[in-house]
Scaffold this active site. Structure first.
Site, PDB file in Angstrom:
ATOM      1  N   SER A  64      -2.236   1.035   8.806  1.00 50.17           N
ATOM      2  CA  SER A  64      -3.631   1.476   8.920  1.00 50.17           C
ATOM      3  C   SER A  64      -3.833   2.299  10.198  1.00 50.17           C
ATOM      4  O   SER A  64      -3.057   2.191  11.150  1.00 50.17           O
ATOM      5  CB  SER A  64      -4.547   0.249   8.939  1.00 50.17           C
ATOM      6  OG  SER A  64      -4.188  -0.576  10.030  1.00 50.17           O
ATOM      7  N   GLU A 105       4.160  -8.877   6.672  1.00 51.87           N
ATOM      8  CA  GLU A 105       4.339 -10.307   6.396  1.00 51.87           C
ATOM      9  C   GLU A 105       3.824 -10.674   5.002  1.00 51.87           C
ATOM     10  O   GLU A 105       4.053 -11.779   4.523  1.00 51.87           O
ATOM     11  CB  GLU A 105       3.660 -11.155   7.488  1.00 51.87           C
ATOM     12  CG  GLU A 105       2.177 -10.933   7.715  1.00 51.87           C
ATOM     13  CD  GLU A 105       1.867  -9.786   8.685  1.00 51.87           C
ATOM     14  OE1 GLU A 105       2.540  -8.728   8.592  1.00 51.87           O
ATOM     15  OE2 GLU A 105       0.946  -9.932   9.502  1.00 51.87           O
ATOM     16  N   ARG A 106       3.122  -9.723   4.338  1.00 57.39           N
ATOM     17  CA  ARG A 106       2.639 -10.031   2.985  1.00 57.39           C
ATOM     18  C   ARG A 106       3.705  -9.746   1.929  1.00 57.39           C
ATOM     19  O   ARG A 106       3.633 -10.222   0.814  1.00 57.39           O
ATOM     20  CB  ARG A 106       1.389  -9.201   2.677  1.00 57.39           C
ATOM     21  CG  ARG A 106       0.242  -9.618   3.563  1.00 57.39           C
ATOM     22  CD  ARG A 106      -0.985  -8.824   3.256  1.00 57.39           C
ATOM     23  NE  ARG A 106      -1.760  -8.637   4.466  1.00 57.39           N
ATOM     24  CZ  ARG A 106      -2.472  -7.577   4.739  1.00 57.39           C
ATOM     25  NH1 ARG A 106      -2.528  -6.576   3.879  1.00 57.39           N
ATOM     26  NH2 ARG A 106      -3.142  -7.493   5.843  1.00 57.39           N
ATOM     27  N   GLU A 141     -11.727   4.129   5.063  1.00 57.85           N
ATOM     28  CA  GLU A 141     -10.731   3.964   4.005  1.00 57.85           C
ATOM     29  C   GLU A 141     -11.017   2.634   3.297  1.00 57.85           C
ATOM     30  O   GLU A 141     -11.083   1.593   3.940  1.00 57.85           O
ATOM     31  CB  GLU A 141      -9.319   3.931   4.597  1.00 57.85           C
ATOM     32  CG  GLU A 141      -8.246   3.777   3.524  1.00 57.85           C
ATOM     33  CD  GLU A 141      -6.829   3.633   4.094  1.00 57.85           C
ATOM     34  OE1 GLU A 141      -6.638   2.865   5.047  1.00 57.85           O
ATOM     35  OE2 GLU A 141      -5.922   4.298   3.564  1.00 57.85           O
ATOM     36  N   PHE A 144       2.122  -3.231   3.642  1.00 64.38           N
ATOM     37  CA  PHE A 144       2.390  -4.040   2.443  1.00 64.38           C
ATOM     38  C   PHE A 144       2.480  -3.207   1.166  1.00 64.38           C
ATOM     39  O   PHE A 144       3.068  -3.641   0.180  1.00 64.38           O
ATOM     40  CB  PHE A 144       1.280  -5.105   2.275  1.00 64.38           C
ATOM     41  CG  PHE A 144       0.007  -4.565   1.667  1.00 64.38           C
ATOM     42  CD1 PHE A 144      -0.117  -4.403   0.296  1.00 64.38           C
ATOM     43  CD2 PHE A 144      -1.079  -4.194   2.455  1.00 64.38           C
ATOM     44  CE1 PHE A 144      -1.281  -3.896  -0.279  1.00 64.38           C
ATOM     45  CE2 PHE A 144      -2.231  -3.679   1.907  1.00 64.38           C
ATOM     46  CZ  PHE A 144      -2.332  -3.529   0.531  1.00 64.38           C
ATOM     47  N   LYS A 148      10.488  -4.416  10.873  1.00 65.66           N
ATOM     48  CA  LYS A 148       9.490  -5.498  10.838  1.00 65.66           C
ATOM     49  C   LYS A 148       8.607  -5.182   9.638  1.00 65.66           C
ATOM     50  O   LYS A 148       7.682  -4.384   9.709  1.00 65.66           O
ATOM     51  CB  LYS A 148       8.675  -5.480  12.134  1.00 65.66           C
ATOM     52  CG  LYS A 148       8.066  -6.814  12.558  1.00 65.66           C
ATOM     53  CD  LYS A 148       7.140  -7.455  11.558  1.00 65.66           C
ATOM     54  CE  LYS A 148       5.770  -6.842  11.505  1.00 65.66           C
ATOM     55  NZ  LYS A 148       4.953  -7.373  10.390  1.00 65.66           N
ATOM     56  N   CYS A 199      -1.889   5.188   0.365  1.00 70.53           N
ATOM     57  CA  CYS A 199      -2.481   6.017   1.416  1.00 70.53           C
ATOM     58  C   CYS A 199      -2.832   7.401   0.870  1.00 70.53           C
ATOM     59  O   CYS A 199      -3.628   8.117   1.466  1.00 70.53           O
ATOM     60  CB  CYS A 199      -1.521   6.161   2.583  1.00 70.53           C
ATOM     61  SG  CYS A 199      -0.052   7.081   2.141  1.00 70.53           S
TER      62      CYS A 199
HETATM   63  P1  NAD Z   1      -1.603  -2.748   8.607  1.00 68.52           P
HETATM   64  O1  NAD Z   1      -1.869  -1.702   9.608  1.00 68.52           O
HETATM   65  O2  NAD Z   1      -2.504  -3.928   8.551  1.00 68.52           O
HETATM   66  O3  NAD Z   1      -0.123  -3.362   8.838  1.00 68.52           O
HETATM   67  C1  NAD Z   1       0.996  -2.522   8.951  1.00 68.52           C
HETATM   68  C2  NAD Z   1       2.060  -3.232   9.807  1.00 68.52           C
HETATM   69  O4  NAD Z   1       1.539  -3.431  11.118  1.00 68.52           O
HETATM   70  C3  NAD Z   1       2.444  -4.607   9.274  1.00 68.52           C
HETATM   71  O5  NAD Z   1       3.831  -4.775   9.430  1.00 68.52           O
HETATM   72  C4  NAD Z   1       1.658  -5.565  10.158  1.00 68.52           C
HETATM   73  O6  NAD Z   1       2.301  -6.795  10.346  1.00 68.52           O
HETATM   74  C5  NAD Z   1       1.563  -4.810  11.466  1.00 68.52           C
HETATM   75  N1  NAD Z   1       0.313  -5.098  12.183  1.00 68.52           N
HETATM   76  C6  NAD Z   1      -0.894  -5.403  11.656  1.00 68.52           C
HETATM   77  N2  NAD Z   1      -1.813  -5.571  12.628  1.00 68.52           N
HETATM   78  C7  NAD Z   1      -1.176  -5.356  13.798  1.00 68.52           C
HETATM   79  C8  NAD Z   1      -1.586  -5.383  15.162  1.00 68.52           C
HETATM   80  N3  NAD Z   1      -2.842  -5.663  15.509  1.00 68.52           N
HETATM   81  N4  NAD Z   1      -0.674  -5.105  16.105  1.00 68.52           N
HETATM   82  C9  NAD Z   1       0.610  -4.821  15.786  1.00 68.52           C
HETATM   83  N5  NAD Z   1       1.065  -4.790  14.497  1.00 68.52           N
HETATM   84  C10 NAD Z   1       0.188  -5.052  13.513  1.00 68.52           C
HETATM   85  O7  NAD Z   1      -1.502  -2.024   7.198  1.00 68.52           O
HETATM   86  P2  NAD Z   1      -1.387  -2.677   5.751  1.00 68.52           P
HETATM   87  O8  NAD Z   1      -2.677  -3.312   5.390  1.00 68.52           O
HETATM   88  O9  NAD Z   1      -0.157  -3.493   5.652  1.00 68.52           O
HETATM   89  O10 NAD Z   1      -1.151  -1.373   4.858  1.00 68.52           O
HETATM   90  C11 NAD Z   1      -2.177  -0.567   4.364  1.00 68.52           C
HETATM   91  C12 NAD Z   1      -2.490   0.575   5.297  1.00 68.52           C
HETATM   92  O11 NAD Z   1      -1.328   1.384   5.487  1.00 68.52           O
HETATM   93  C13 NAD Z   1      -3.533   1.509   4.709  1.00 68.52           C
HETATM   94  O12 NAD Z   1      -4.389   1.903   5.745  1.00 68.52           O
HETATM   95  C14 NAD Z   1      -2.715   2.692   4.209  1.00 68.52           C
HETATM   96  O13 NAD Z   1      -3.425   3.901   4.118  1.00 68.52           O
HETATM   97  C15 NAD Z   1      -1.640   2.756   5.246  1.00 68.52           C
HETATM   98  N6  NAD Z   1      -0.477   3.485   4.745  1.00 68.52           N
HETATM   99  C16 NAD Z   1      -0.257   4.739   5.218  1.00 68.52           C
HETATM  100  C17 NAD Z   1       0.793   5.480   4.722  1.00 68.52           C
HETATM  101  C18 NAD Z   1       1.028   6.881   5.206  1.00 68.52           C
HETATM  102  O14 NAD Z   1       2.040   7.449   4.837  1.00 68.52           O
HETATM  103  N7  NAD Z   1       0.158   7.475   5.992  1.00 68.52           N
HETATM  104  C19 NAD Z   1       1.657   4.935   3.770  1.00 68.52           C
HETATM  105  C20 NAD Z   1       1.417   3.628   3.334  1.00 68.52           C
HETATM  106  C21 NAD Z   1       0.337   2.907   3.826  1.00 68.52           C
END
Ligand code: NAD
Length: 506
Positions: free
Chosen positions: A232, A182-183, A389, A155, A179, A287
């Site tokens: 994440s 969803e937020r 984190e 998101f 994909k 991140c």
């Molecule tokens: P998230 O992991 O909750 O969601 C990311 C994506 O995965 C979304 O599209 C979500 O719908 C999907 N998803 C969530 N749970 C899932 C599951 N159980 N199974 C399959 N798909 C699933 O992350 P977020 O809260 O949207 O974003 C923040 C996180 O992303 C933080 O941890 C941040 O550090 C990380 N991030 C990392 C980078 C990087 O370059 N390393 C860049 C941006 C964000």
């Protein structure tokens, strides 16, 4: 476009058009600055994902067959449209993510670096050629697109991350299914309209909205060749393990816990100014945000904490519609509550409060998901707030006596996304660069995010798989190498069977 008053029903973008979801299942999209629902996004069923994949697969052969010059022309047109519609895109990012206008602009600008890199795809796709490797045979290698590839985004960068993990994939000739989180689905749907207008053939770019069920279908479906994920660490690990099990090429970028070492010789005014933006910008939902500042030596720590406390007290939190705010709300009420929980528990574990952002003034008169800046001193390894984190404005001070201790501390952590040191001492900086086990390293640069033409990615549990976001790795990740040996017979030339293993002495 989403406005603050209407609650819009969103769709997917399949085969060149927005289509309504058929599941009857929706997720609310919020404007976090108001705490109000602005849209409902459909949650795709397995069958909807399968049908989107079939469309993407059907579009692939013609897209691959188009000359690279023509493909890049479309990417260039897409870039033009992005800059022409910059204000509308900023609006959407601010509304659905709560970022400030300046921050949204920065995100788009960094996203455009990925588009620029994709425009250079012809250069990155050049193969290798050897003449007359044996018996009038020439050998060459060429990079071929993979087919249908999937990208799954978080998101916190509704535009930059989708661009970074899809644009090169499109340019080198793949069909791409995104994909988005969803937020923040509105930004991805807006990008879809721009692709359409730029002339991208239907089916080459798809947005499927949904949650883990949609992701699972992308992970398991045999037509998907590769998965590029950003999110994440827990989910990144799952995506990497599951996608690999189903035979896909996977790169999965996870979370970060990024440190800033402050040496005794550093200018503390400069350090504090750099820390504020890097630690609290975007409500710390990056991140690469600095989460822990590590002053070396007691005297440095005491002085630094005082300078930081004075400056943090002046930060302004509020909606993006106020031009002078430093950062906005966090993404959801659940996220806000989770961050407050981290702060509460850290105090029970022995941390001390320097600045308390748990109940900022704006939160008293608004339903927005606001938190002020919190700074905790005397945080120690082993405390939950140090180990995990925290995706919100609760930041730590960890005190150490030496640079060696700081390096050991950082190297012992399971995450290794970004890190930086502030010093005027070249020898200390050199030691730090050499010994630190982290993927993206800064020296007097608070957020060492590489520019788009360098590879972006952490180490340890901040990245799974060998690929990177940004950089030339994108062209490698989204193509496979084909090596061709080619010979043409002259008219009436003689030939004979040979049963020995072919060698280059023939
Ligand atoms: P998230 O992991 O909750 O969601 C990311 C994506 O995965 C979304 O599209 C979500 O719908 C999907 N998803 C969530 N749970 C899932 C599951 N159980 N199974 C399959 N798909 C699933 O992350 P977020 O809260 O949207 O974003 C923040 C996180 O992303 C933080 O941890 C941040 O550090 C990380 N991030 C990392 C980078 C990087 O370059 N390393 C860049 C941006 C964000």
């Amino acid at each position: 476009m989403v406005t603050n008053t209407e609650v819009k029903e969103l769709g997917h973008f399949i085969n060149g058009e927005i289509v309504a979801g058929t599941s009857g299942h929706f997720s609310d999209v919020f404007n976090p600055s108001l705490g109000a629902v602005i849209a409902r996004v459909p949650i795709a069923t397995k069958e909807e994902v399968q049908s989107a994949i079939a469309t993407a697969k059907a579009a692939f052969p013609a897209w691959r067959a188009l000359s690279i010059g023509k493909r890049v022309e479309i990417v260039m047109k897409f870039r033009q449209l992005m800059t022409a519609r910059m204000d509308a895109l900023i609006d959407i990012i601010c509304i659905e993510s709560g970022k400030t206008i300046e921050d949204a602009k920065g995100e788009i600008t960094r996203g455009l670096e990925s588009v620029d890199l994709a425009i250079n795809a012809p250069h990155l796709l050049k193969g290798e050629y050897s003449v007359n490797v044996g018996g009038n045979i020439n050998a060459y290698s060429a990079k071929a697109p993979l087919g249908v590839v999937a990208a799954i985004s978080p998101f916190n960068f509704p535009v930059m991350v989708p661009l970074a993990i899809t644009t090169m994939a499109v340019a080198v000739g793949n069909s791409v299914i995104l994909k988005p989180s969803e937020r923040v689905p509105c930004s991805a749907l807006f990008l879809s309209e721009l692709w359409k207008e730029a002339g991208l053939p239907d089916g080459v770019w798809t947005v499927i909205n949904g949650d883990k069920d949609a992701v699972n279908e992308l992970l398991e479906n045999p037509a998907i060749e590769a998965i590029s994920f950003v999110g994440s660490t827990v989910v990144a690990d799952y995506i990497y393990t599951t996608g690999s099990k189903y035979g896909k090429r996977v790169t999965a970028l996870g979370g970060g816990k990024n440190n800033m070492i402050v040496m005794p010789d550093a200018d503390l005014e400069q350090v504090a100014n750099a820390f504020l933006g890097a630690a609290y910008g975007a409500a710390s939902q990056r991140c690469m945000a600095i989460s822990t500042i590590i002053p070396v030596g007691e005297e440095t720590a005491n002085k630094l904490v005082k300078v930081l406390a004075d400056k943090i007290a002046k930060l302004k939190v509020g909606p993006y519609t106020d031009s002078d705010v430093d950062f906005g709300p966090v993404i959801t009420k659940q996220s806000k509550d989770a961050i407050i929980g981290f702060i509460d528990r850290s105090l029970e574990e022995g941390a001390t409060l320097v600045c308390d952002g748990r109940n900022p003034d704006i939160a008293k008169n608004s339903n927005g998901f606001y938190l002020g800046p919190t700074l905790l001193d005397n945080v120690k390894p082993g405390m939950e707030i140090y180990e995990q984190e925290v995706f919100g404005p609760a930041r730590n001070v960890v005190r150490v006596d030496t640079l060696e201790q700081a390096i050991d501390l950082i190297n012992a952590h399971e995450l290794g996304n970004g890190v930086t040191i502030f010093t005027n001492n070249g020898a200390a900086a050199r030691k730090f660069i050499t010994e630190i086990d982290v993927g993206m390293v800064g020296v007097n640069v608070p957020i060492p995010i590489p520019v788009g033409y360098h590879n972006f990615g952490g180490w340890k549990r901040s990245r799974f798989g060998e690929g990177h976001m940004f950089g030339p790795d994108q062209a490698r990740f989204f193509t496979k190498t084909k090596t061709i040996s080619e010979k043409w017979f002259e008219e009436n030339s003689e030939s004979a069977s040979t049963f020995a293993f072919p060698s280059n002495n023939d």
